[in-house]
Every structure is written in C-alpha cells, then in structure tokens.
Design a protein around this motif. Structure first.
Motif, PDB file in Angstrom:
ATOM      1  N   LEU A 168       0.789  -0.974   0.066  1.00  0.00           N
ATOM      2  CA  LEU A 168      -0.056   0.000  -0.002  1.00  0.00           C
ATOM      3  C   LEU A 168       0.899   1.329  -0.139  1.00  0.00           C
ATOM      4  O   LEU A 168       1.745   1.326   0.742  1.00  0.00           O
ATOM      5  N   ARG A 169       0.466   2.135  -0.832  1.00  0.00           N
ATOM      6  CA  ARG A 169       1.301   3.603  -0.970  1.00  0.00           C
ATOM      7  C   ARG A 169       0.275   4.552  -0.950  1.00  0.00           C
ATOM      8  O   ARG A 169      -0.349   5.058  -2.009  1.00  0.00           O
ATOM      9  N   PHE A 170      -0.536   5.007   0.494  1.00  0.00           N
ATOM     10  CA  PHE A 170      -1.288   5.978   0.392  1.00  0.00           C
ATOM     11  C   PHE A 170      -0.468   7.248   0.465  1.00  0.00           C
ATOM     12  O   PHE A 170       0.816   7.333   0.734  1.00  0.00           O
ATOM     13  N   SER A 171      -1.336   8.259   0.272  1.00  0.00           N
ATOM     14  CA  SER A 171      -0.406   9.705   0.346  1.00  0.00           C
ATOM     15  C   SER A 171       0.589   9.758  -0.702  1.00  0.00           C
ATOM     16  O   SER A 171       1.620  10.377  -0.440  1.00  0.00           O
ATOM     17  N   THR A 172       0.362   8.922  -1.896  1.00  0.00           N
ATOM     18  CA  THR A 172       1.452   8.969  -2.722  1.00  0.00           C
ATOM     19  C   THR A 172       1.025   9.226  -3.977  1.00  0.00           C
ATOM     20  O   THR A 172       0.384   8.048  -4.794  1.00  0.00           O
ATOM     21  N   PRO A 173       0.936  10.278  -4.656  1.00  0.00           N
ATOM     22  CA  PRO A 173       0.312  10.515  -6.050  1.00  0.00           C
ATOM     23  C   PRO A 173       1.470   9.937  -7.091  1.00  0.00           C
ATOM     24  O   PRO A 173       2.584   9.927  -6.839  1.00  0.00           O
ATOM     25  N   VAL A 174       0.882   9.470  -8.092  1.00  0.00           N
ATOM     26  CA  VAL A 174       1.705   9.120  -9.192  1.00  0.00           C
ATOM     27  C   VAL A 174       1.788  10.079 -10.201  1.00  0.00           C
ATOM     28  O   VAL A 174       0.548  10.436 -10.663  1.00  0.00           O
ATOM     29  N   HIS A 175       2.955  10.630 -10.389  1.00  0.00           N
ATOM     30  CA  HIS A 175       2.967  11.754 -11.399  1.00  0.00           C
ATOM     31  C   HIS A 175       3.414  11.394 -12.821  1.00  0.00           C
ATOM     32  O   HIS A 175       3.258  12.568 -13.540  1.00  0.00           O
ATOM     33  N   HIS A 176       3.886  10.193 -13.153  1.00  0.00           N
ATOM     34  CA  HIS A 176       4.073   9.878 -14.329  1.00  0.00           C
ATOM     35  C   HIS A 176       4.533   8.299 -14.507  1.00  0.00           C
ATOM     36  O   HIS A 176       4.942   7.846 -13.526  1.00  0.00           O
ATOM     37  N   ILE A 177       3.975   7.954 -15.683  1.00  0.00           N
ATOM     38  CA  ILE A 177       4.057   6.314 -16.040  1.00  0.00           C
ATOM     39  C   ILE A 177       4.812   6.207 -17.256  1.00  0.00           C
ATOM     40  O   ILE A 177       4.435   6.935 -18.121  1.00  0.00           O
ATOM     41  N   ASP A 178       6.103   5.735 -17.126  1.00  0.00           N
ATOM     42  CA  ASP A 178       6.684   5.511 -18.256  1.00  0.00           C
ATOM     43  C   ASP A 178       7.340   3.888 -18.080  1.00  0.00           C
ATOM     44  O   ASP A 178       8.335   3.808 -17.797  1.00  0.00           O
ATOM     45  N   LEU A 179       6.507   3.127 -18.505  1.00  0.00           N
ATOM     46  CA  LEU A 179       6.766   1.659 -18.111  1.00  0.00           C
ATOM     47  C   LEU A 179       8.119   1.196 -18.554  1.00  0.00           C
ATOM     48  O   LEU A 179       8.583   1.423 -19.610  1.00  0.00           O
ATOM     49  N   PRO A 180       8.792   0.334 -17.851  1.00  0.00           N
ATOM     50  CA  PRO A 180       8.298  -0.147 -16.742  1.00  0.00           C
ATOM     51  C   PRO A 180       8.567   0.675 -15.421  1.00  0.00           C
ATOM     52  O   PRO A 180       8.282   0.311 -14.261  1.00  0.00           O
ATOM     53  N   ARG A 181       8.712   1.981 -15.452  1.00  0.00           N
ATOM     54  CA  ARG A 181       8.795   2.653 -14.339  1.00  0.00           C
ATOM     55  C   ARG A 181       7.466   3.629 -13.888  1.00  0.00           C
ATOM     56  O   ARG A 181       6.636   4.034 -15.055  1.00  0.00           O
ATOM     57  N   ILE A 182       7.328   3.446 -12.475  1.00  0.00           N
ATOM     58  CA  ILE A 182       6.414   4.110 -12.022  1.00  0.00           C
ATOM     59  C   ILE A 182       6.842   5.247 -11.203  1.00  0.00           C
ATOM     60  O   ILE A 182       7.542   4.936 -10.271  1.00  0.00           O
ATOM     61  N   HIS A 183       6.636   6.615 -11.362  1.00  0.00           N
ATOM     62  CA  HIS A 183       7.218   7.591 -10.823  1.00  0.00           C
ATOM     63  C   HIS A 183       6.429   8.541  -9.584  1.00  0.00           C
ATOM     64  O   HIS A 183       5.256   8.646 -10.147  1.00  0.00           O
ATOM     65  N   THR A 184       6.832   8.443  -8.337  1.00  0.00           N
ATOM     66  CA  THR A 184       6.181   9.173  -7.192  1.00  0.00           C
ATOM     67  C   THR A 184       7.168  10.170  -6.754  1.00  0.00           C
ATOM     68  O   THR A 184       8.247  10.271  -7.291  1.00  0.00           O
ATOM     69  N   PRO A 185       6.556  11.114  -6.119  1.00  0.00           N
ATOM     70  CA  PRO A 185       7.434  12.023  -5.487  1.00  0.00           C
ATOM     71  C   PRO A 185       8.657  11.458  -4.857  1.00  0.00           C
ATOM     72  O   PRO A 185       9.892  12.050  -4.867  1.00  0.00           O
ATOM     73  N   ALA A 186       8.605  10.394  -3.995  1.00  0.00           N
ATOM     74  CA  ALA A 186       9.427   9.684  -2.938  1.00  0.00           C
ATOM     75  C   ALA A 186      10.107   8.372  -3.706  1.00  0.00           C
ATOM     76  O   ALA A 186      11.213   8.121  -3.226  1.00  0.00           O
ATOM     77  N   GLU A 187       9.695   7.794  -4.689  1.00  0.00           N
ATOM     78  CA  GLU A 187      10.047   6.483  -4.954  1.00  0.00           C
ATOM     79  C   GLU A 187       9.901   6.211  -6.492  1.00  0.00           C
ATOM     80  O   GLU A 187       8.878   6.968  -7.093  1.00  0.00           O
ATOM     81  N   THR A 188      10.554   5.318  -7.210  1.00  0.00           N
ATOM     82  CA  THR A 188      10.389   5.073  -8.678  1.00  0.00           C
ATOM     83  C   THR A 188       9.991   3.175  -8.490  1.00  0.00           C
ATOM     84  O   THR A 188      11.079   2.753  -8.178  1.00  0.00           O
ATOM     85  N   TRP A 189       9.084   2.881  -8.980  1.00  0.00           N
ATOM     86  CA  TRP A 189       8.689   1.422  -9.029  1.00  0.00           C
ATOM     87  C   TRP A 189       9.117   0.871 -10.306  1.00  0.00           C
ATOM     88  O   TRP A 189       8.894   1.411 -11.337  1.00  0.00           O
ATOM     89  N   SER A 190       9.427  -0.342 -10.482  1.00  0.00           N
ATOM     90  CA  SER A 190       9.353  -1.231 -11.751  1.00  0.00           C
ATOM     91  C   SER A 190       8.464  -1.981 -11.645  1.00  0.00           C
ATOM     92  O   SER A 190       8.081  -3.032 -11.042  1.00  0.00           O
ATOM     93  N   VAL A 191       7.305  -2.035 -12.737  1.00  0.00           N
ATOM     94  CA  VAL A 191       6.431  -2.872 -12.834  1.00  0.00           C
ATOM     95  C   VAL A 191       5.986  -3.521 -14.436  1.00  0.00           C
ATOM     96  O   VAL A 191       6.600  -2.678 -15.483  1.00  0.00           O
ATOM     97  N   ASP A 192       5.260  -4.531 -14.180  1.00  0.00           N
ATOM     98  CA  ASP A 192       5.050  -5.210 -15.712  1.00  0.00           C
ATOM     99  C   ASP A 192       3.835  -4.317 -16.434  1.00  0.00           C
ATOM    100  O   ASP A 192       3.801  -4.106 -17.504  1.00  0.00           O
ATOM    101  N   ARG A 193       2.754  -3.971 -15.394  1.00  0.00           N
ATOM    102  CA  ARG A 193       1.436  -3.512 -16.031  1.00  0.00           C
ATOM    103  C   ARG A 193       1.027  -2.511 -14.996  1.00  0.00           C
ATOM    104  O   ARG A 193       1.297  -2.632 -13.982  1.00  0.00           O
ATOM    105  N   ALA A 194       0.403  -1.262 -15.638  1.00  0.00           N
ATOM    106  CA  ALA A 194      -0.332  -0.242 -14.683  1.00  0.00           C
ATOM    107  C   ALA A 194      -1.622  -0.192 -15.166  1.00  0.00           C
ATOM    108  O   ALA A 194      -1.963  -0.192 -16.286  1.00  0.00           O
ATOM    109  N   ILE A 195      -2.603  -0.146 -13.933  1.00  0.00           N
ATOM    110  CA  ILE A 195      -3.893   0.278 -14.124  1.00  0.00           C
ATOM    111  C   ILE A 195      -4.421   1.385 -13.379  1.00  0.00           C
ATOM    112  O   ILE A 195      -4.233   1.595 -12.383  1.00  0.00           O
ATOM    113  N   VAL A 196      -4.912   2.138 -14.301  1.00  0.00           N
ATOM    114  CA  VAL A 196      -5.084   3.762 -13.671  1.00  0.00           C
ATOM    115  C   VAL A 196      -6.665   3.656 -13.652  1.00  0.00           C
ATOM    116  O   VAL A 196      -7.587   3.679 -14.353  1.00  0.00           O
ATOM    117  N   CYS A 197      -6.905   3.905 -12.376  1.00  0.00           N
ATOM    118  CA  CYS A 197      -8.479   3.758 -11.931  1.00  0.00           C
ATOM    119  C   CYS A 197      -8.532   5.149 -11.012  1.00  0.00           C
ATOM    120  O   CYS A 197      -8.680   5.134  -9.867  1.00  0.00           O
TER     121      CYS A 197
END
Length: 377
Positions: A168-197
């Motif tokens: 869980l990453r609450f209080s964590t806006p995602v400001h950019h998706i460039d797979l495999p990267r998911i960029h937030t203010p404090a972290e960058t994640w590597s993922v296979d898929r992203a679902i935007v809801c």
C-alpha cells in the motif's frame, strides 16, 4: 534506495482500484496500490452502499453485477465488513408506475432477473417502512446487498495487504508512468503493467486521453440521517417511481415512455436536477438518502439546498421512518460516459485506464476487474 518491483501497479484506491488490486492478487501477482490521499475520499465513500443488480442493463452488465455481488458476499466477512442481504422494493403509487413494474416482471425471467410483482398487502407484509397511503403495489428483488461504503473502502486495503501481501502506498500521487517505471515524489517502481483507476480525476495522468474520451463528471447530492431510534430497521432498500426512469433495466418496458413524459410535464424540476430517490440503511442505523445528477466537465462546488428539499419531499411519499432528521449532507462526483457502461483505454503499452462506470462502482467493479484480467489470461 532498494529496488522496488511489482507485477501490477494500480493507481487509485477507490472501489474500482481495489477491485483490480484484488483480481490481480488472487492470480498470484505482486501488486502495489497507489492512492494520492491518506484514504480514498471520492465517490466510492459518498454513495448509498447499494449493490444493485436489479437496475443494471440485461446481459453482460447485469451478469457483471451478479458476479460482483458474489464477491462481496465472499469478501465482506473475511475483511470484517458489515454486509446485509436486504433485497429491494420498487414501489408504485400511480397506475403508470404499476404498468412499468408489471411489464418488467413479465419480461424479467427471460432477461435473467428474478423478481416478484406484489400487491399492496404483499408489499406491506415485506416492509413496515413503506408509506401505505396511496400505495398500489411493488416489485421485490432478493439480489440487492447493502454495505457502508465508508467502512468498506477503509477496510479493504488493509485486508488486501494482510491476506495477499499487497503493498500500500497511500498519500502517494503517481505523477508519471513510463513503463516499466512508475514515478512518485519519493519512489520509482518497476512494474510489468499499470492500471489507472482515477475516477473523476481527469487531469493528473493521461489528460489528453480523458479530454477526448467522451467522459463527463456527474455531481450528486446526498444526505444521511442520524441512527434511527429504538433500533428501527428499514428492511429492504426502497425506491419508487422516479427510479424507473434512471436505471437501464427498465428500458425494455413500453409503458416507461408514457410515465417519463408525464413526470417531465408535471415535475420538470426532477428532470432539471436529474432527481430520483432511494433509501438504504447501514449497520449503524443511519438512513442514506439521495440523489440528484448534474452532468458537466466543470462541477459546481456549491450544493443547492432546494435539491435536497425536493429529494426529502419525494422520499416522504413512500418512506415511513421514525425520524428523518438529517445529520450529514454531501455531494459526490463520479465519471460517466453517455453511451458506454465503461471506458477502457490503453494509452501506452502495458497501461490500462479503467473508468466511466458511473454510479455503479459498488455494484459492478469486482465483476469488471475479473473481466479485465480474464482478457489478459
């Protein structure tokens, strides 16, 4: 910083995001769930808490609602969520309302609905909450459930983390998706898929997609009473004639056109504000009342007390509750497509936007998520 990886990133912890996180986790995926606020605060907590298969269009959407219902029944006790199998009553106080209900009851079995047409005495035997004066009959359906959306949306993330290991990453806006990267203010994640809801947030991610999507926003005004005295219970959730004009299930009824025309002529204010009136009751004894529907890309942030009064006046033509003192008033905003039950887009490889299910999130989200993942398998 450690290497942060997951198979699936879900952006948005409203009911649609939670449903997709659950569907992914059940399939063994490692899931990270992002929510920009400390707790989901949008339409997913600002609703009746109704799981309402009876109103859904026959075929795919109705079956999606029934599948969602089963998932709620399985999930609620595991997650410690109050969930009542209340069923529903649509009430008729005019001959043309009776005609619509009779036509629907006749067509219902072939369309996959299980309902029972009731006379006045049978309605009153099912519910002591119905206003008997002028009552002509009603339609009973056993498929409807009620949850408290505030409780459910707060409890589900912790359950998903506990049961399936979702991050869980609450209080964590995602400001950019460039797979495999998911960029937030404090972290960058590597993922296979992203679902935007992202619900009614059309601006934070892929604004150009939303701008051309045909989606709009719908504002609805709602109210909630204080807990009813003496542990009084509503029983079946209630709706009346105006609701027949709102839900697509009843569009199969030839008598609906004449009823719609009569209401438009006699009560144009109902059309102006998109009013139909329903009532549910949560486990605390509070009655949730609504609602109105104002559609626009730009939503008026100020509520109209005249709309609330129209809703309350109509409510009292069919609900006989001990106390209707209003304890809370609010508005919700959801995304709605004028012609489609959902809006699904792929703005980039591996990225799926799931949106536009209108006010049917509690009713259809779990089933929709199962369909989305089934297409990928």
């Amino acid at each position: 910083m450690p290497d942060l990886k997951a198979n699936i990133a879900v952006i948005g912890a409203g009911i649609v995001g939670l449903a997709h996180a659950l569907a992914a986790a059940k399939r063994g995926h490692r899931v990270v769930l992002f929510e920009r606020t400390p707790q989901a605060q949008g339409a997913s907590i600002r609703n009746f808490g109704m799981i309402w298969p009876i109103g859904q269009a026959p075929g795919l959407i109705h079956q999606r609602a029934l599948r969602t219902r089963q998932i709620w029944l399985d999930l609620a006790p595991k997650a410690g969520i109050w969930c009542a199998q209340t069923g529903s009553l649509h009430l008729a106080y005019a001959d043309d309302e009776c005609a619509v209900l009779a036509e629907f009851a006749e067509r219902a079995p072939a369309l996959g609905y299980s309902v029972e047409l009731l006379n006045q005495d049978a309605v009153l035997a099912r519910s002591h909450a119905v206003q008997p004066a002028g009552l002509k009959g009603g339609l009973w359906s056993a498929t409807e459930l009620c949850v408290d959306p505030r409780e459910a949306i707060a409890a589900l993330p912790d359950y998903l983390a506990r049961e399936y290991g979702i991050t869980l990453r609450f209080s964590t806006p995602v400001h950019h998706i460039d797979l495999p990267r998911i960029h937030t203010p404090a972290e960058t994640w590597s993922v296979d898929r992203a679902i935007v809801c992202s619900g009614a947030d059309f601006e934070s991610l892929y604004p150009q997609v939303f701008a051309s999507s045909g989606l709009t926003r719908c504002k609805l005004q709602m109210m909630r009473t204080a807990p009813q005295p003496g542990n009084w219970r509503l029983g079946p959730m209630l709706a009346a004639g105006l609701t027949l004009r709102h839900y697509p299930a009843f569009e199969c009824c030839p008598a609906l056109a004449a009823y719609t025309q009569r209401i438009a002529a006699e009560r144009p204010e109902f059309d102006r504000w998109g009013i139909h009136v329903m009532a549910s009751q949560n486990g605390l004894g509070e009655i949730t009342i609504g609602d109105s529907h104002e559609y626009d890309w730009v939503v008026n942030p100020f509520d109209n007390p005249a709309i609330d009064q129209l809703i309350l006046d109509y409510l009292q033509t069919f609900l006989a509750a001990p106390a209707l003192h209003i304890d809370q008033r609010w508005h919700g905003i959801y995304a709605k497509h004028p012609d489609q039950a959902t809006f699904i887009a792929e703005p980039a490889r591996g990225v799926t936007i799931v949106n536009g299910i209108g006010g049917n999130g509690m009713t259809t989200a779990f089933g929709l998520a199962e369909e989305v993942f089934a297409e990928w398998e």
